[in-house]
Design a protein around this motif. Structure first.
Motif, PDB file in Angstrom:
ATOM      1  N   TYR A 137      10.096  -6.055  -5.188  1.00  0.00           N
ATOM      2  CA  TYR A 137       9.903  -7.730  -4.555  1.00  0.00           C
ATOM      3  C   TYR A 137      10.065  -8.645  -4.939  1.00  0.00           C
ATOM      4  O   TYR A 137      11.368  -9.710  -4.628  1.00  0.00           O
ATOM      5  N   LEU A 138       9.283  -9.134  -6.399  1.00  0.00           N
ATOM      6  CA  LEU A 138       9.762 -10.431  -7.031  1.00  0.00           C
ATOM      7  C   LEU A 138      11.351 -10.259  -7.513  1.00  0.00           C
ATOM      8  O   LEU A 138      11.874 -11.447  -7.956  1.00  0.00           O
ATOM      9  N   PRO A 161      14.430   4.442  -4.862  1.00  0.00           N
ATOM     10  CA  PRO A 161      15.535   3.505  -4.402  1.00  0.00           C
ATOM     11  C   PRO A 161      14.655   2.772  -2.531  1.00  0.00           C
ATOM     12  O   PRO A 161      14.720   2.264  -2.138  1.00  0.00           O
ATOM     13  N   GLN A 162      13.464   3.309  -2.158  1.00  0.00           N
ATOM     14  CA  GLN A 162      13.255   2.882  -0.665  1.00  0.00           C
ATOM     15  C   GLN A 162      12.314   1.877  -1.424  1.00  0.00           C
ATOM     16  O   GLN A 162      12.127   1.300  -0.304  1.00  0.00           O
ATOM     17  N   THR A 163      12.030   2.103  -2.639  1.00  0.00           N
ATOM     18  CA  THR A 163      10.921   0.495  -2.735  1.00  0.00           C
ATOM     19  C   THR A 163      11.420  -0.351  -2.832  1.00  0.00           C
ATOM     20  O   THR A 163      11.244  -1.726  -2.195  1.00  0.00           O
ATOM     21  N   TRP A 164      12.883  -0.758  -3.135  1.00  0.00           N
ATOM     22  CA  TRP A 164      13.673  -1.701  -2.899  1.00  0.00           C
ATOM     23  C   TRP A 164      14.033  -2.080  -2.091  1.00  0.00           C
ATOM     24  O   TRP A 164      14.590  -2.730  -1.987  1.00  0.00           O
ATOM     25  N   GLN A 215       1.021  -1.138  -0.014  1.00  0.00           N
ATOM     26  CA  GLN A 215      -0.157   0.023   0.117  1.00  0.00           C
ATOM     27  C   GLN A 215       0.784   0.708   0.339  1.00  0.00           C
ATOM     28  O   GLN A 215       0.838   2.135  -0.682  1.00  0.00           O
ATOM     29  N   MET A 216       1.810   0.875   0.849  1.00  0.00           N
ATOM     30  CA  MET A 216       2.860   2.539   0.701  1.00  0.00           C
ATOM     31  C   MET A 216       3.619   3.011  -0.150  1.00  0.00           C
ATOM     32  O   MET A 216       3.430   3.907  -0.789  1.00  0.00           O
ATOM     33  N   HIS A 217       3.999   1.738  -0.893  1.00  0.00           N
ATOM     34  CA  HIS A 217       4.545   2.154  -2.299  1.00  0.00           C
ATOM     35  C   HIS A 217       3.576   0.931  -3.448  1.00  0.00           C
ATOM     36  O   HIS A 217       4.536   1.499  -4.899  1.00  0.00           O
ATOM     37  N   GLY A 218       2.599   2.135  -3.716  1.00  0.00           N
ATOM     38  CA  GLY A 218       1.306   1.848  -4.284  1.00  0.00           C
ATOM     39  C   GLY A 218       1.179   1.092  -4.802  1.00  0.00           C
ATOM     40  O   GLY A 218       0.954   0.552  -6.869  1.00  0.00           O
ATOM     41  N   GLY A 219       0.906  -0.248  -4.260  1.00  0.00           N
ATOM     42  CA  GLY A 219       0.051  -1.679  -4.641  1.00  0.00           C
ATOM     43  C   GLY A 219       1.273  -1.900  -5.552  1.00  0.00           C
ATOM     44  O   GLY A 219       2.117  -2.998  -5.089  1.00  0.00           O
ATOM     45  N   GLY A 220       1.044  -2.398  -6.861  1.00  0.00           N
ATOM     46  CA  GLY A 220       1.673  -3.528  -8.039  1.00  0.00           C
ATOM     47  C   GLY A 220       2.970  -2.726  -7.761  1.00  0.00           C
ATOM     48  O   GLY A 220       3.912  -3.753  -8.595  1.00  0.00           O
ATOM     49  N   GLY A 221       3.496  -1.039  -7.738  1.00  0.00           N
ATOM     50  CA  GLY A 221       4.566  -0.972  -7.558  1.00  0.00           C
ATOM     51  C   GLY A 221       5.376  -1.451  -6.707  1.00  0.00           C
ATOM     52  O   GLY A 221       7.024  -1.666  -7.495  1.00  0.00           O
ATOM     53  N   SER A 278      24.986  -2.030  -2.816  1.00  0.00           N
ATOM     54  CA  SER A 278      23.776  -1.155  -3.602  1.00  0.00           C
ATOM     55  C   SER A 278      22.828   0.039  -2.649  1.00  0.00           C
ATOM     56  O   SER A 278      22.560   0.468  -2.617  1.00  0.00           O
ATOM     57  N   LEU A 279      22.389  -0.893  -2.276  1.00  0.00           N
ATOM     58  CA  LEU A 279      21.075  -1.358  -1.187  1.00  0.00           C
ATOM     59  C   LEU A 279      21.538  -1.126   0.517  1.00  0.00           C
ATOM     60  O   LEU A 279      20.882   0.263   0.632  1.00  0.00           O
ATOM     61  N   PHE A 280      22.333  -0.541   0.511  1.00  0.00           N
ATOM     62  CA  PHE A 280      22.722  -0.712   1.847  1.00  0.00           C
ATOM     63  C   PHE A 280      23.466   1.431   1.330  1.00  0.00           C
ATOM     64  O   PHE A 280      23.082   1.323   2.716  1.00  0.00           O
ATOM     65  N   ILE A 281      24.208   0.348   0.324  1.00  0.00           N
ATOM     66  CA  ILE A 281      24.584   2.088   0.093  1.00  0.00           C
ATOM     67  C   ILE A 281      23.915   3.906  -0.264  1.00  0.00           C
ATOM     68  O   ILE A 281      23.398   4.360   0.716  1.00  0.00           O
TER      69      ILE A 281
END
Length: 526
Positions: free
Chosen positions: A48-49, A173-176, A37-43, A445-448
């Protein structure tokens, strides 16, 4: 100690059910839908997948392989790879206070194989009935809720919202970051429990297929639970939206309009029109007239556990036989929590095996006192801090250390041989590419990005209830809250450098030389 002396699961299905019961928990029911919900449903579904394929499955398989090969708990397994890595297992399996004695023992005894209490209780035919029940009953309740949910008025609005992607979220980036940490959090990576579970597998158990199966079951459960959640959430949003539309009668009565002149398609037009043509008269009722929007109702995110307890509870009260649905739902939450905590408790019990009974009691008392804090009126306040800052940073860091250690300190070639020794075949190109390159680079990358976002984000915020406005508002944490967040971030990963420093000092005092192959000799003897 010989491999045969360690208790083992009676059959692979018991191990899979234990992993499913541990992995599938409250995070699947409330955290995953909340992030969607926070990141726009299918977004959120797309990252995630992607993270499931690039991070979740390969790292899940890696942890199962480590536990099955070493046949030790998390602290012992990482200490076997390197005496300086005992803190990797201690970070998430009970805290810094638990690595000291296991680390000392790992330096002096090569062949210790600590017995989990699980070997006496969980690997027991009578108590396995609990695992079967906690692993399967939530699916029955979710199925019942799915059947009930999709028949509710407006349920399809919520399901459509879930699967409709907001592509702009892919550039965030926060979504990932949230997608990756949700994978780690949900699968239980970095907590030590999976290593403890797999250490009781038979030496030739096919953990590779089990890793794929459990990962897909877990992620499928998250999506399945989200369909249930969003169907109920769609019902709630539609209910609120239609209640808002009923307020159009206020406009009809105030301005003496025809009864069917205002409806949901043109209410926004009439609000704007009447505000311009009759500003004084409209001003008297403006506070009672709202702009009705179904999209806005669906976009309203509920922070943390609110999606599980507030949204569901509100929706249940508007259902027929509300008491029945309420009992089923909260009983399911109880079982999900119990199933997940079983693995967490086992990870803590592992290093406590050789502690004095008094030490165990003190740790239990400490955990009790810590838990009481979450039951106070400010409990949700503390929970939000732990949820937002106690898992993301530490999980990214710990899992990065794990995959880097296996691939570049222990050595990918040696790890391949270990897999071949257990499965009779070497891992395929997918596993090797993920372990050696894709997973560590993506984690770095995610950590940075996480550190940059945290620095640039300014003062941390949370959602608080505003009595005057009658709704949740974004509020900055006070100074003590910000200080606690800093302590939480540091303490969650401090075991790694502290354990390494302690091991270095201890070995230096004893005059033990540092040999690069120490982990290899130990592994070959297990």
């Amino acid at each position: 100690m010989e491999k045969e002396s360690r208790p083992s699961w009676d059959n692979p299905m018991q191990f899979i059910l234990a992993c499913v019961s541990y992995a599938v928990g409250l995070g699947n029911v409330w955290r995953f839908p909340y992030l969607c919900q926070m990141h726009g449903g299918g977004g959120f579904m797309i990252p995630y997948l992607v993270m499931l394929v690039l991070e979740g499955i390969p790292l899940f398989c890696m942890e199962l392989a480590i536990g099955q090969k070493m046949r030790l708990g998390s602290i012992g397994a990482w200490s076997a790879i390197s005496p300086y890595l005992g803190g990797v297992g201690g970070c998430r399996s009970g805290g810094c206070i638990l690595w000291i004695k296991p680390t000392l023992e790992s330096l002096s005894i090569i062949n210790t194989a600590p017995e989990l209490v699980m070997s006496h209780y969980l690997i027991n035919d009578s108590d396995l009935q609990v695992v079967y029940f906690t692993a399967t009953f939530p699916y029955l309740v979710l199925l019942v809720y799915l059947i009930r949910g999709v028949t509710l008025h407006g349920a399809l609005n919520g399901v459509k919202y879930m699967f409709t992607p907001k592509l702009e979220q892919l550039a965030n980036p926060q979504t990932w970051i949230n997608a990756a940490t949700q994978i780690f959090f949900s699968l239980g990576l970095g907590f030590g429990s999976l290593i403890a579970f797999s250490s009781y597998n038979h030496h030739n158990n096919d953990f590779e297929k089990q890793a794929i199966a459990v990962s897909l079951i877990n992620s499928g459960t998250s999506i399945f639970a989200s369909v249930v959640t969003f169907s109920i959430y769609g019902f709630k949003a539609t209910y609120n939206y239609e209640n808002c539309l009923e307020r159009s009668l206020l406009l009809i009565n105030t301005f003496d309009l025809a009864e069917e002149s205002i409806h949901k398609q043109n209410i926004s037009f009439w609000i704007s029109e009447l505000n311009q043509t009759h500003p004084d008269q409209f001003g008297l009722i403006s506070s009672r007239v709202e702009h009705c929007s179904l999209e806005q109702e669906l976009d309203t995110a509920v922070e943390g556990t609110g999606l599980a307890f507030i949204v569901y509870s509100e929706a249940i009260t508007n259902m027929p036989a509300a008491q029945l649905w309420s009992v089923l739902y909260f009983f399911m939450l109880l079982l999900l929590g119990m199933g997940s905590m079983l693995g967490n408790v086992m990870a803590i019990i592992t290093p406590l095996r050789d502690f004095k009974p008094l030490a165990r009691s003190l740790v239990c008392a400490f955990c009790l006192l810590l838990g009481i804090g979450f039951t106070t009126p400010a409990g949700n306040y503390w929970f939000t801090m732990f949820n937002e800052y106690g898992a993301t940073f530490s999980l990214l860091f710990i899992v990065l250390i794990e995959v880097f250690t296996v691939s570049y300190i222990y050595g990918l070639k040696r790890f391949e041989k270990d897999v071949e020794d257990m499965l009779g075949r070497r891992p395929g190109w997918y596993w090797k590419v993920m372990w050696a390159a894709v997973s560590p680079l993506l984690l770095i990358s995610l950590f940075i990005f996480y550190i940059i976002n945290y620095i640039q984000g300014g003062v941390p915020t949370y959602q608080a209830w505003d009595k005057e406005k009658g709704r949740l508002v974004v509020t900055e944490y006070p100074v003590f809250g910000q200080a606690f967040i800093g302590v939480l971030l540091v303490s969650s990963v401090s075991c790694i450098p502290l354990a390494a420093l302690y091991a270095f000092c201890t070995r230096h005092q004893r005059g033990v030389p540092v040999r690069k192959g120490s982990a290899r000799s130990r592994t070959s003897s297990v």
